[in-house]
Design a protein around this motif. Structure first.
Motif, PDB file in Angstrom:
ATOM      1  N   PRO A 153       0.804  -1.229   0.000  1.00  0.00           N
ATOM      2  CA  PRO A 153       0.000   0.000   0.000  1.00  0.00           C
ATOM      3  C   PRO A 153       0.834   1.275   0.000  1.00  0.00           C
ATOM      4  O   PRO A 153       0.323   2.340  -0.356  1.00  0.00           O
ATOM      5  CB  PRO A 153      -0.851  -0.119   1.270  1.00  0.00           C
ATOM      6  CG  PRO A 153      -0.161  -1.130   2.118  1.00  0.00           C
ATOM      7  CD  PRO A 153       0.527  -2.067   1.193  1.00  0.00           C
ATOM      8  N   GLN A 154       2.122   1.171   0.367  1.00  0.00           N
ATOM      9  CA  GLN A 154       2.978   2.362   0.331  1.00  0.00           C
ATOM     10  C   GLN A 154       3.165   2.849  -1.104  1.00  0.00           C
ATOM     11  O   GLN A 154       3.438   4.040  -1.324  1.00  0.00           O
ATOM     12  CB  GLN A 154       4.329   2.065   0.980  1.00  0.00           C
ATOM     13  CG  GLN A 154       5.187   3.300   1.232  1.00  0.00           C
ATOM     14  CD  GLN A 154       6.382   3.033   2.125  1.00  0.00           C
ATOM     15  OE1 GLN A 154       6.649   1.873   2.478  1.00  0.00           O
ATOM     16  NE2 GLN A 154       7.101   4.067   2.499  1.00  0.00           N
ATOM     17  N   PHE A 159      -3.658   5.568  -1.419  1.00  0.00           N
ATOM     18  CA  PHE A 159      -3.524   5.514   0.039  1.00  0.00           C
ATOM     19  C   PHE A 159      -2.659   6.674   0.509  1.00  0.00           C
ATOM     20  O   PHE A 159      -1.548   6.880   0.017  1.00  0.00           O
ATOM     21  CB  PHE A 159      -2.913   4.177   0.477  1.00  0.00           C
ATOM     22  CG  PHE A 159      -2.987   3.964   1.964  1.00  0.00           C
ATOM     23  CD1 PHE A 159      -4.195   3.668   2.568  1.00  0.00           C
ATOM     24  CD2 PHE A 159      -1.858   4.085   2.753  1.00  0.00           C
ATOM     25  CE1 PHE A 159      -4.278   3.483   3.942  1.00  0.00           C
ATOM     26  CE2 PHE A 159      -1.928   3.906   4.130  1.00  0.00           C
ATOM     27  CZ  PHE A 159      -3.144   3.603   4.724  1.00  0.00           C
ATOM     28  N   GLY A 160      -3.172   7.442   1.469  1.00  0.00           N
ATOM     29  CA  GLY A 160      -2.527   8.681   1.890  1.00  0.00           C
ATOM     30  C   GLY A 160      -1.436   8.495   2.924  1.00  0.00           C
ATOM     31  O   GLY A 160      -0.942   7.388   3.180  1.00  0.00           O
ATOM     32  N   ARG A 161      -1.050   9.595   3.535  1.00  0.00           N
ATOM     33  CA  ARG A 161      -0.005   9.622   4.552  1.00  0.00           C
ATOM     34  C   ARG A 161      -0.521  10.322   5.812  1.00  0.00           C
ATOM     35  O   ARG A 161      -1.503  11.063   5.781  1.00  0.00           O
ATOM     36  CB  ARG A 161       1.240  10.354   4.027  1.00  0.00           C
ATOM     37  CG  ARG A 161       1.894   9.690   2.823  1.00  0.00           C
ATOM     38  CD  ARG A 161       2.411   8.303   3.168  1.00  0.00           C
ATOM     39  NE  ARG A 161       3.142   7.679   2.062  1.00  0.00           N
ATOM     40  CZ  ARG A 161       2.597   6.838   1.190  1.00  0.00           C
ATOM     41  NH1 ARG A 161       1.302   6.551   1.254  1.00  0.00           N
ATOM     42  NH2 ARG A 161       3.333   6.292   0.246  1.00  0.00           N
ATOM     43  N   ASP A 187       6.739   3.670   8.093  1.00  0.00           N
ATOM     44  CA  ASP A 187       7.965   4.316   7.630  1.00  0.00           C
ATOM     45  C   ASP A 187       7.889   5.786   8.025  1.00  0.00           C
ATOM     46  O   ASP A 187       7.152   6.567   7.416  1.00  0.00           O
ATOM     47  CB  ASP A 187       8.080   4.156   6.110  1.00  0.00           C
ATOM     48  CG  ASP A 187       9.334   4.806   5.539  1.00  0.00           C
ATOM     49  OD1 ASP A 187      10.084   5.452   6.298  1.00  0.00           O
ATOM     50  OD2 ASP A 187       9.542   4.692   4.309  1.00  0.00           O
ATOM     51  N   ALA A 188       8.659   6.163   9.044  1.00  0.00           N
ATOM     52  CA  ALA A 188       8.601   7.532   9.562  1.00  0.00           C
ATOM     53  C   ALA A 188       9.035   8.551   8.516  1.00  0.00           C
ATOM     54  O   ALA A 188       8.481   9.656   8.447  1.00  0.00           O
ATOM     55  CB  ALA A 188       9.470   7.654  10.812  1.00  0.00           C
ATOM     56  N   ALA A 189      10.025   8.207   7.704  1.00  0.00           N
ATOM     57  CA  ALA A 189      10.528   9.152   6.710  1.00  0.00           C
ATOM     58  C   ALA A 189       9.465   9.513   5.678  1.00  0.00           C
ATOM     59  O   ALA A 189       9.470  10.611   5.113  1.00  0.00           O
ATOM     60  CB  ALA A 189      11.752   8.551   6.013  1.00  0.00           C
ATOM     61  N   PHE A 192       4.309   7.057   6.583  1.00  0.00           N
ATOM     62  CA  PHE A 192       3.440   5.986   6.099  1.00  0.00           C
ATOM     63  C   PHE A 192       3.163   4.980   7.211  1.00  0.00           C
ATOM     64  O   PHE A 192       4.073   4.510   7.895  1.00  0.00           O
ATOM     65  CB  PHE A 192       4.102   5.261   4.924  1.00  0.00           C
ATOM     66  CG  PHE A 192       3.453   3.947   4.569  1.00  0.00           C
ATOM     67  CD1 PHE A 192       2.279   3.916   3.834  1.00  0.00           C
ATOM     68  CD2 PHE A 192       4.023   2.740   4.977  1.00  0.00           C
ATOM     69  CE1 PHE A 192       1.688   2.710   3.512  1.00  0.00           C
ATOM     70  CE2 PHE A 192       3.431   1.527   4.650  1.00  0.00           C
ATOM     71  CZ  PHE A 192       2.259   1.510   3.907  1.00  0.00           C
ATOM     72  N   ILE A 193       1.888   4.669   7.385  1.00  0.00           N
ATOM     73  CA  ILE A 193       1.468   3.541   8.221  1.00  0.00           C
ATOM     74  C   ILE A 193       0.509   2.713   7.379  1.00  0.00           C
ATOM     75  O   ILE A 193      -0.498   3.234   6.860  1.00  0.00           O
ATOM     76  CB  ILE A 193       0.758   3.996   9.516  1.00  0.00           C
ATOM     77  CG1 ILE A 193       1.697   4.848  10.371  1.00  0.00           C
ATOM     78  CG2 ILE A 193       0.277   2.781  10.322  1.00  0.00           C
ATOM     79  CD1 ILE A 193       1.035   5.399  11.634  1.00  0.00           C
TER      80      ILE A 193
END
Length: 334
Positions: A153-154, A159-161, A187-189, A192-193
């Motif tokens: 999904p990243q 799919f948003g952030r 992914d914090a950078a 993304f969850i």
């Protein structure tokens, strides 16, 4: 729109949490309207709201945000006796009965929960599902997550952030509070969850005490309607409530027996876009309905005026009151 339609001048204060949106909105407002008609102010919410609300007499304050901030807005408005419309938050439940159409239900839940990466005030905050269909629902939820957002999904353009790092850190803290049955990658950078389904959560854990407002969905089983209702009562007055069932009696039990702002039967979040329905919270989730005609009325002051004419005057109004006047009035008032 309702404020403009009702003939008001307005001051807009966008959230400082979304500076890019605030900048675009500011540009649009300033290019379109005269500043003495529609103005926009930016800056720290607490500072701006104090200057605008507590120190100015406004005709109405409309606020969208958390219950905690809404309480402060209401307190500030009270110093000027200014009425408020509050659209707040809460833990909106989604109830899946034993007789629900599971595949259809799962598709609707995925759409409505993970829209805008779960950052929607009326998104279902958790699912209450009858134990007899819990495993089937989880399997169907996984299937529709893969169909909508893919294996990764990243990389999905749909799919948003998460809005910022502070909210990202808050949300990832929930991931350890249950058993992740799907998703959980982050992914914090990239802020993304992944869309995440989480099971075996304790009712006392923060994930079940706070509004999630993100792409994490707890699944909780129940055996009776009364049990489900008792779970909802631990976080009363939700902004929304959703029931998936093919039974009219089950629908009535939850829709009539629980206080909530608005909701859907066999669907999710779409009541928000129906201009024929007032959008409102209740209790801790807010007050004051708006949208469509309801919004026009909310941003209007109803001024009552009665006009009389001398030809319609009668001596019955005036002293000294004769006995037969009183008898006539008593008959007319029966």
């Amino acid at each position: 729109m309702a404020s403009i339609a009702a003939g008001n001048t307005s001051i807009l204060k966008p959230s400082e949490e979304a500076p890019h949106v605030a900048a675009v909105l500011k540009q649009m407002i300033e290019e379109t309207f005269e500043p003495d008609y529609i103005a926009i102010v930016t800056g720290p919410g607490q500072q701006v709201s104090e200057e605008l609300i507590a120190k100015q007499h406004l005709d109405l304050v409309f606020f969208t945000g958390s219950t905690a901030v809404g309480r402060k807005i209401m307190q500030a408005a009270a110093t000027q006796i200014t009425p408020v419309v509050l659209e707040l938050g809460g833990k909106s439940p989604c109830i899946v009965a034993a007789d629900a159409s599971i595949d259809y239900t799962a598709k609707k839940i995925i759409f409505s929960r993970f829209l805008n990466c779960g950052q929607t005030c009326v998104a279902a905050d958790y699912v209450l599902v009858h134990h007899s269909v819990k495993d089937k629902l989880i399997a169907a939820l996984k299937k529709h997550l893969l169909q909508m957002y893919g294996d990764d999904p990243q990389q999905s353009p749909d799919f948003g952030r998460i809005i910022n790092l502070r909210q990202f850190n808050r949300l990832t803290g929930y991931l350890s509070q249950g058993n992740i049955v799907h998703g959980g990658q982050h992914d914090a950078a990239d802020l993304f969850i992944a869309p995440t389904i989480i099971d075996e959560v304790a009712m006392e854990s923060p994930i079940m005490q706070e509004e999630i407002f993100g792409p994490i969905l707890p699944i909780i089983g129940f055996d009776t309607h009364e049990e489900a209702k008792a779970i909802i009562a631990k976080n009363p007055y939700p902004l929304a409530l959703y029931v998936y069932t093919n039974s009219s009696s089950t629908e009535r039990y939850f829709m009539e027996g629980i206080q909530f702002g608005g909701g859907c039967v066999n669907n999710g979040v779409i009541h928000l876009g129906n201009t024929d329905l007032p959008f409102t919270g209740v209790g801790f989730s807010g007050m004051g309905g708006y949208h469509g005609k309801y919004g026009f009325d909310r941003f209007s002051h109803l001024k009552s005026i009665m006009r009389s004419h001398r030809l319609g005057d009668t001596p019955l109004w005036y002293a000294p009151y004769k006995k037969w006047y009183v008898q006539v009035l008593r008959k007319l008032m029966r």
